[in-house]
Enzyme design. Sequence first.
Site, PDB file in Angstrom:
ATOM      1  N   TYR A 183       0.865  -1.178   0.000  1.00 36.05           N
ATOM      2  CA  TYR A 183       0.000   0.000   0.000  1.00 36.05           C
ATOM      3  C   TYR A 183       0.899   1.224   0.000  1.00 36.05           C
ATOM      4  CZ  TYR A 183      -3.780   3.156   1.651  1.00 36.05           C
ATOM      5  OH  TYR A 183      -4.696   4.169   1.801  1.00 36.05           O
ATOM      6  N   LYS A 203      -1.063  -1.244  -4.262  1.00 34.42           N
ATOM      7  CA  LYS A 203      -2.130  -0.244  -4.293  1.00 34.42           C
ATOM      8  C   LYS A 203      -1.428   1.098  -4.441  1.00 34.42           C
ATOM      9  CE  LYS A 203      -5.840   1.990  -1.747  1.00 34.42           C
ATOM     10  NZ  LYS A 203      -6.402   2.312  -0.422  1.00 34.42           N
TER      11      LYS A 203
END
Length: 289
Positions: A133, A161
């Site tokens: 992330y 992400k």
Amino acid sequence: MKGLFSALLVPFDEKGNIKEQGLRDIVRQNIEVQQVDGLYVNGSSGENFMLSTEQKKTIFQIVSEENAGKVKLIAQVGSINLDEAVELGKYATSLGYDSLSAVTPFYYKFSFEEIKHYYETIIAETNNNMIIYAIPALTGVSMDVAQFDELFQNEKIIGVKYTDGNFFMLERLRKRYPNKLIYSGFDEMLIYGVISGVDGAIGSTYNINGKRAKQIMALCHEGKVDEAYEVQHVTNDLIEKVLDLGLYQTLKEVLNQKGFDAGTCKKPMSGFDSSKIEEVKKLVADFNL
């Protein structure tokens, strides 16, 4: 694991307790109404970094039960407490989550070697897949292509992400790693991510605007970019108004207005300003939410 994932909202009461039925309802409306392909659980949109370890586990369990295998589930377990991240990773893995995700460790200025060790430890302890992330605007951690090279050598790190406006970096990663999953993390830039070849998207506004987001993706894949831009323009008009009223507070109030018990935000985050209820009702009507 491709497609549109809602960064799942979590409803709380005024004392900061999880509203279980409300959470179950939000899971169902994401799947049945927004028709998302998956849920990203315990991320920023779930107010994760204000929750206890037990609350995070409770959310993982409720979502897993309510989902019952209908869509893919990604468990965000990242924490600057590595022991907690491992504990949560093991728990989510035991519940059958399709992949873990972890925000880059933040606040302290961790070296890249420390960040790499963090990911490798979670993977080794859980034996689950990992989606990095990357959100440098909030974590202060920006990684270059060479550092992604090192991380992606681990076959368990299946993607990222990517919540960053650096589209040059996105293009470089897409070209270099055609077999890794790349998710767009900025809802207002979805069209640019899809044109750049992302495999999917993860975002908070998809809790209420998932159908439009899927339309943007479908139109781009069909080569109808001009039409996709028109849908993105409408989407960004909505996002602009939501941000003006308060992001998480307004998303929850939209759901409340639609009959779902989305509760309020967890303190110290403020609740929705009740004087703006009529503006939210107009938002729901104007954008056919």
